[in-house]
Structure formats: structure tokens, C-alpha cells
Design a protein around this motif. Sequence first.
Motif, PDB file in Angstrom:
ATOM      1  N   LEU A 194       3.233   5.724  -1.231  1.00  0.00           N
ATOM      2  CA  LEU A 194       1.953   4.676  -0.969  1.00  0.00           C
ATOM      3  C   LEU A 194       1.474   4.584   0.094  1.00  0.00           C
ATOM      4  CD1 LEU A 194       0.424   2.449  -2.836  1.00  0.00           C
ATOM      5  CD2 LEU A 194       2.354   0.974  -1.676  1.00  0.00           C
ATOM      6  N   ALA A 195       0.308   4.674   0.144  1.00  0.00           N
ATOM      7  CA  ALA A 195      -0.515   4.439   1.559  1.00  0.00           C
ATOM      8  C   ALA A 195      -0.967   3.252   1.836  1.00  0.00           C
ATOM      9  CB  ALA A 195      -1.704   5.626   1.821  1.00  0.00           C
ATOM     10  N   ARG A 196      -1.842   2.656   0.759  1.00  0.00           N
ATOM     11  CA  ARG A 196      -2.201   1.146   0.768  1.00  0.00           C
ATOM     12  C   ARG A 196      -2.381   0.742  -0.614  1.00  0.00           C
ATOM     13  NH1 ARG A 196      -7.112   0.206   4.669  1.00  0.00           N
ATOM     14  NH2 ARG A 196      -6.043   1.007   5.982  1.00  0.00           N
ATOM     15  N   GLU A 197      -2.476  -0.425  -0.812  1.00  0.00           N
ATOM     16  CA  GLU A 197      -2.539  -1.066  -2.211  1.00  0.00           C
ATOM     17  C   GLU A 197      -3.293  -2.211  -2.076  1.00  0.00           C
ATOM     18  OE1 GLU A 197      -0.159  -2.548  -6.182  1.00  0.00           O
ATOM     19  OE2 GLU A 197       0.938  -1.873  -4.411  1.00  0.00           O
ATOM     20  N   VAL A 290      -8.130   7.334 -12.379  1.00  0.00           N
ATOM     21  CA  VAL A 290      -7.653   8.371 -11.482  1.00  0.00           C
ATOM     22  C   VAL A 290      -8.380   9.087 -10.721  1.00  0.00           C
ATOM     23  CG1 VAL A 290      -5.156   7.911 -12.909  1.00  0.00           C
ATOM     24  CG2 VAL A 290      -6.953   9.876 -13.311  1.00  0.00           C
ATOM     25  N   PHE A 291      -8.178   9.531  -9.421  1.00  0.00           N
ATOM     26  CA  PHE A 291      -9.147  10.341  -8.811  1.00  0.00           C
ATOM     27  C   PHE A 291      -8.235  11.172  -7.822  1.00  0.00           C
ATOM     28  CE2 PHE A 291     -13.391   9.993  -6.386  1.00  0.00           C
ATOM     29  CZ  PHE A 291     -13.200  11.397  -5.785  1.00  0.00           C
ATOM     30  N   LEU A 292      -8.298  12.293  -8.179  1.00  0.00           N
ATOM     31  CA  LEU A 292      -7.236  13.468  -7.353  1.00  0.00           C
ATOM     32  C   LEU A 292      -7.984  14.530  -6.693  1.00  0.00           C
ATOM     33  CD1 LEU A 292      -4.408  14.390  -7.226  1.00  0.00           C
ATOM     34  CD2 LEU A 292      -4.865  15.878  -8.903  1.00  0.00           C
ATOM     35  N   GLU A 293      -7.589  14.562  -5.091  1.00  0.00           N
ATOM     36  CA  GLU A 293      -7.922  15.669  -4.285  1.00  0.00           C
ATOM     37  C   GLU A 293      -6.624  16.388  -3.976  1.00  0.00           C
ATOM     38  OE1 GLU A 293     -10.319  15.358  -0.968  1.00  0.00           O
ATOM     39  OE2 GLU A 293     -11.884  14.117  -1.809  1.00  0.00           O
ATOM     40  N   ALA A 294      -6.531  17.327  -3.085  1.00  0.00           N
ATOM     41  CA  ALA A 294      -5.393  18.236  -3.144  1.00  0.00           C
ATOM     42  C   ALA A 294      -4.400  17.296  -2.129  1.00  0.00           C
ATOM     43  CB  ALA A 294      -5.721  19.380  -2.283  1.00  0.00           C
ATOM     44  N   ASP A 295      -5.171  16.390  -1.089  1.00  0.00           N
ATOM     45  CA  ASP A 295      -4.064  15.800  -0.256  1.00  0.00           C
ATOM     46  C   ASP A 295      -3.959  14.164  -0.481  1.00  0.00           C
ATOM     47  OD1 ASP A 295      -6.851  15.382   0.356  1.00  0.00           O
ATOM     48  OD2 ASP A 295      -6.491  15.824   2.452  1.00  0.00           O
ATOM     49  N   TRP A 296      -4.778  13.585  -1.549  1.00  0.00           N
ATOM     50  CA  TRP A 296      -4.554  12.184  -2.015  1.00  0.00           C
ATOM     51  C   TRP A 296      -4.732  12.021  -3.433  1.00  0.00           C
ATOM     52  CZ3 TRP A 296      -8.830   9.988  -3.756  1.00  0.00           C
ATOM     53  CH2 TRP A 296     -10.155  10.501  -3.319  1.00  0.00           C
ATOM     54  N   PHE A 297      -4.309  10.936  -3.990  1.00  0.00           N
ATOM     55  CA  PHE A 297      -4.304  10.692  -5.315  1.00  0.00           C
ATOM     56  C   PHE A 297      -4.603   9.026  -5.308  1.00  0.00           C
ATOM     57  CE2 PHE A 297      -1.812   9.261  -9.239  1.00  0.00           C
ATOM     58  CZ  PHE A 297      -2.579   9.664 -10.015  1.00  0.00           C
ATOM     59  N   GLN A 298      -5.596   8.504  -5.987  1.00  0.00           N
ATOM     60  CA  GLN A 298      -6.120   7.111  -6.168  1.00  0.00           C
ATOM     61  C   GLN A 298      -6.055   6.647  -7.657  1.00  0.00           C
ATOM     62  OE1 GLN A 298     -10.037   5.775  -4.428  1.00  0.00           O
ATOM     63  NE2 GLN A 298     -10.429   5.362  -6.389  1.00  0.00           N
ATOM     64  N   VAL A 299      -5.633   5.585  -7.505  1.00  0.00           N
ATOM     65  CA  VAL A 299      -5.818   4.856  -9.187  1.00  0.00           C
ATOM     66  C   VAL A 299      -6.174   3.637  -8.929  1.00  0.00           C
ATOM     67  CG1 VAL A 299      -4.170   4.112 -10.944  1.00  0.00           C
ATOM     68  CG2 VAL A 299      -3.271   5.945  -9.841  1.00  0.00           C
ATOM     69  N   GLU A 312      -8.220  -5.543 -10.856  1.00  0.00           N
ATOM     70  CA  GLU A 312      -7.966  -4.170 -10.446  1.00  0.00           C
ATOM     71  C   GLU A 312      -7.029  -4.067  -9.521  1.00  0.00           C
ATOM     72  OE1 GLU A 312     -12.723  -2.394 -10.437  1.00  0.00           O
ATOM     73  OE2 GLU A 312     -11.573  -2.758  -8.460  1.00  0.00           O
ATOM     74  N   HIS A 313      -6.077  -3.258  -9.654  1.00  0.00           N
ATOM     75  CA  HIS A 313      -4.880  -2.798  -8.882  1.00  0.00           C
ATOM     76  C   HIS A 313      -5.081  -1.650  -8.376  1.00  0.00           C
ATOM     77  CE1 HIS A 313      -2.695  -6.051 -10.626  1.00  0.00           C
ATOM     78  NE2 HIS A 313      -2.879  -6.084 -11.608  1.00  0.00           N
ATOM     79  N   MET A 314      -5.674  -1.411  -7.358  1.00  0.00           N
ATOM     80  CA  MET A 314      -5.933  -0.112  -6.520  1.00  0.00           C
ATOM     81  C   MET A 314      -4.882   0.310  -5.500  1.00  0.00           C
ATOM     82  SD  MET A 314      -9.499   0.654  -4.375  1.00  0.00           S
ATOM     83  CE  MET A 314      -9.816   2.341  -3.602  1.00  0.00           C
ATOM     84  N   ALA A 315      -4.470   1.470  -5.769  1.00  0.00           N
ATOM     85  CA  ALA A 315      -3.657   2.043  -4.722  1.00  0.00           C
ATOM     86  C   ALA A 315      -3.826   3.467  -4.456  1.00  0.00           C
ATOM     87  CB  ALA A 315      -2.311   2.189  -5.567  1.00  0.00           C
ATOM     88  N   VAL A 316      -3.850   3.816  -3.229  1.00  0.00           N
ATOM     89  CA  VAL A 316      -3.909   5.112  -2.705  1.00  0.00           C
ATOM     90  C   VAL A 316      -2.675   5.848  -2.217  1.00  0.00           C
ATOM     91  CG1 VAL A 316      -5.013   6.628  -0.804  1.00  0.00           C
ATOM     92  CG2 VAL A 316      -6.277   4.373  -1.966  1.00  0.00           C
ATOM     93  N   PHE A 317      -2.307   7.127  -2.652  1.00  0.00           N
ATOM     94  CA  PHE A 317      -1.198   7.748  -2.473  1.00  0.00           C
ATOM     95  C   PHE A 317      -1.281   9.134  -1.619  1.00  0.00           C
ATOM     96  CE2 PHE A 317      -0.767   5.541  -6.599  1.00  0.00           C
ATOM     97  CZ  PHE A 317       0.444   4.730  -6.269  1.00  0.00           C
ATOM     98  N   VAL A 318      -0.303   9.504  -0.910  1.00  0.00           N
ATOM     99  CA  VAL A 318      -0.449  10.586  -0.179  1.00  0.00           C
ATOM    100  C   VAL A 318       0.919  11.369  -0.494  1.00  0.00           C
ATOM    101  CG1 VAL A 318      -2.254  10.118   1.541  1.00  0.00           C
ATOM    102  CG2 VAL A 318      -0.032   9.534   2.113  1.00  0.00           C
ATOM    103  N   VAL A 337     -11.878   4.261   3.828  1.00  0.00           N
ATOM    104  CA  VAL A 337     -13.307   4.844   3.095  1.00  0.00           C
ATOM    105  C   VAL A 337     -13.055   4.559   1.628  1.00  0.00           C
ATOM    106  CG1 VAL A 337     -14.366   7.086   2.479  1.00  0.00           C
ATOM    107  CG2 VAL A 337     -13.573   6.633   4.933  1.00  0.00           C
ATOM    108  N   LEU A 338     -11.911   4.749   1.013  1.00  0.00           N
ATOM    109  CA  LEU A 338     -11.686   4.533  -0.487  1.00  0.00           C
ATOM    110  C   LEU A 338     -11.969   3.152  -0.832  1.00  0.00           C
ATOM    111  CD1 LEU A 338      -8.957   7.013  -1.153  1.00  0.00           C
ATOM    112  CD2 LEU A 338     -11.307   7.262  -1.627  1.00  0.00           C
ATOM    113  N   PHE A 339     -11.345   2.218  -0.014  1.00  0.00           N
ATOM    114  CA  PHE A 339     -11.385   0.776  -0.397  1.00  0.00           C
ATOM    115  C   PHE A 339     -12.994   0.443  -0.048  1.00  0.00           C
ATOM    116  CE2 PHE A 339      -6.957   0.847  -0.093  1.00  0.00           C
ATOM    117  CZ  PHE A 339      -6.525   0.261  -1.375  1.00  0.00           C
ATOM    118  N   HIS A 340     -13.752   0.954   0.776  1.00  0.00           N
ATOM    119  CA  HIS A 340     -15.131   0.413   1.241  1.00  0.00           C
ATOM    120  C   HIS A 340     -15.816   0.935   0.046  1.00  0.00           C
ATOM    121  CE1 HIS A 340     -18.673  -0.442   3.257  1.00  0.00           C
ATOM    122  NE2 HIS A 340     -18.898   0.918   3.286  1.00  0.00           N
TER     123      HIS A 340
END
Length: 389
Positions: A194-197, A290-299, A312-318, A337-340
Motif C-alpha cells: 500500500l502506497a497511499r489510501e 481497477v487501473f493497472l500499469e506494470a509498476d502500480w495498481f489503483q483501486v 469512495e475508498h481509493m488505494a494505490v499499490f506498488v 498525480v492519481l489522487f489529483h
Amino acid sequence: MTTYSTTSSGNTIVDGPLSEQTYGRSILPAAAYTDPQEFAREQRMIFSAEWVWAGYTHWVGNEGDVHPVEVAGKPLLIVRDGEGNVNVFHNSCRHRGMVVTQEPIEVTQRIQCAYHCWSYNLDGSLAAAPYFNRERRGAPSPEARRKLGLLPVPSAVWAGMVFVNLSDAPTPFEDVIKPLAERWSHIDFDRLHLARERKFDLAVNWKLAVENFLDFYHLPFVHPQVGPVAASLDVDDVVIDSDVIVGGCYPRGAEGKAKKSEDALPFIGDVPAGKVASQDIFCVFPNALVFLEADWFQVIALSPAAADRTVEHMAVFVDESAADPRFAESVSSLCDVLFHVNEQDIPFLYKLQAGRASDGANHTTLLPSWDQITAMFQTAVAARMGYSK
């Protein structure tokens, strides 16, 4: 009828529900976004009837963590047991039905109801019930212990998320998620960190949040940082399952961002060259975006609270290796960037909700060239709710 064709990137282009539909006709009525009675029906016919997102596994990261949630208006408990398993129970004491807790707690061995001090083991079984038979040392019999444990809820864990199914005869979750899991088989979700929530409490209907997430047309106008309109043209509609998992893919959306420096984020798994630059954007029906790139995952997970309120429960994972301090700046920049981007959408969601009060909201136009995926989502809702065309 929905037909499909394949692009050179291997994605699916949809010729779907809008191909035979004339302009000016909504698939969902405006009342579906505003009427409390329709919201109550959704809770029964959608959120109580199939697999839905209920929480994150990091909410119960350690043994004895207990996290209350609400799904379809029903209080539930997510619990991490002594074997490391995540289980879900109805949040209702088996004696008088009081919720066991309304706040996240951490216990050593037992979950206790404060009313009469009945306590439950982490596997849900009844552990103790003082003065059970009106005797000082009275205790429930082995049979009573077996019968009076917390009632389990069918649940499943995937990609750092907890899903539940409140129906009487759930389809195996593995069958539902299998096509997307296979598409993302190169990602090692066990390595998620978990990077940030953040939590966003929004005065909008949950379906508008889904539709906005699936709307690629608005990106250059609302999110200019993503690039010009031409960037939005480079997206393919992707249908994993027209009834459950739909979205899109930017085959080259991450080009130029990956592995430029030593501080570039590590990939989450063994990502093949053909997927290094791609971005996948999907709705796992009904409430997991859900949003996926090679180096991060967002829900962005949605908890509908009322016809005009969604949490909304927004979480960014690396990748877990990105927890190394040398990646701190890169992780922080990514999250900013993603939260913005999510914050940029909020005023538009409010205006979309306000517009549903207009008589014109029953005559909105979905464009075959842009809105096939949104139409599929609306069609899935309409089918479950029994709306006529």
C-alpha cells in the motif's frame, strides 16, 4: 447484440448495445440515480445478489484485526484469524443481535460483544458466554458452541481486496474473476504494498462514479495533463465479460514513463515487454474500479450509502520492493498525480448528479463511437433491475 473485433494490440473493440440504438434514449432512467426506492431495490437486486467489493486486506493486516464494514445495508465483520486467513461474518451477536463492534479493533484471541460479554474466537466460533445457564460457572455446551458462532459470509480475497456474496447460492468467485486474473497473470499480487489510501465521501450516485471512470471521452477536457484529444483516441474498448468486467486499454499509455532511471518504480511481477507500456482500466461489476500499469495498481472501490451518496475508498499499490526509501519520492509523486486526477473529477460528478433532476436526464445521448462500455455497464444494471428498454 454485441459483436467484437480484435486490434493489433490484442484488445477488443466493441460493436455493442448502441449499434442498433437511436440517439436520445437513456438505458437507465434518471430515477435510477435519484430515487431512494430505486436505491433500496439496487441494494437487494445487485449488492445482495452477487460478488461485490467489501474492503481491503490491509484493513486486517495482522492476526486479530477486526474491521466492520457495511454491504447492501448489512453490517459485516472482516477478521484476520490465527492462520493468516481473512474471513467475513455477519456483525451480529448470536444472543441478542447487537453489532459486535462499530469501529476497527485489534484483539488477541477473542472478539467480545459488550452487551452480555459473549465472546467469539477469530474463526467465528463461540468461545464463552458467562452465566449461560444462570450459574456462576455455567458455560455453553459443545453443541451450543457449534450452533451459536458468528454466522459466516461467503468471501474471497483477490488483488488486495475482499469480496463478499450475500446471495443464497453464490457462484464461485474464482469463476467470476478468472478471465481478468488470466489477463493479469504476469502480475504478482502477493507483492502488493500500500502506497497511499484516502476516503472520499461524495454526494453522488455510485453509478455516476462508475460511468465517469469508464468515460475516456472526458479525459483531455477534464484532465489535460493526460495529453491532447489524440491520446484518448488511442484507447481500445475491452470486454472481459460483458455482464461483469468491462473497460479499456491504452496499449501505449505508459510509453516513455517506464524504467527511465534508477528511481523508476519496480514492476509488480514478471511483466512481458508487450505489456510494459499498457494501461488497463476496468470495472469489476458492480463496485470495484481497477487501473493497472506494470509498476502500480489503483483501486477506487465504491460503497453506496444512499441514492445521492457514495463513499469512495481509493488505494494505490506498488511492488513491495518500492517500500525502499530510495523510491519514496517516486511513490509520493505517483500518488499525488492519481489522487489529483480523482479530485479533478469530483465537481463534474456533482454536476452530473444535479443534472439527473432535469426532465432532460431521460433523454441523454450515448454515442456509439465513445460510449459502448458505458452502455454495457448500464445494460448490466438494467438487466438486474428489470428496467425495460
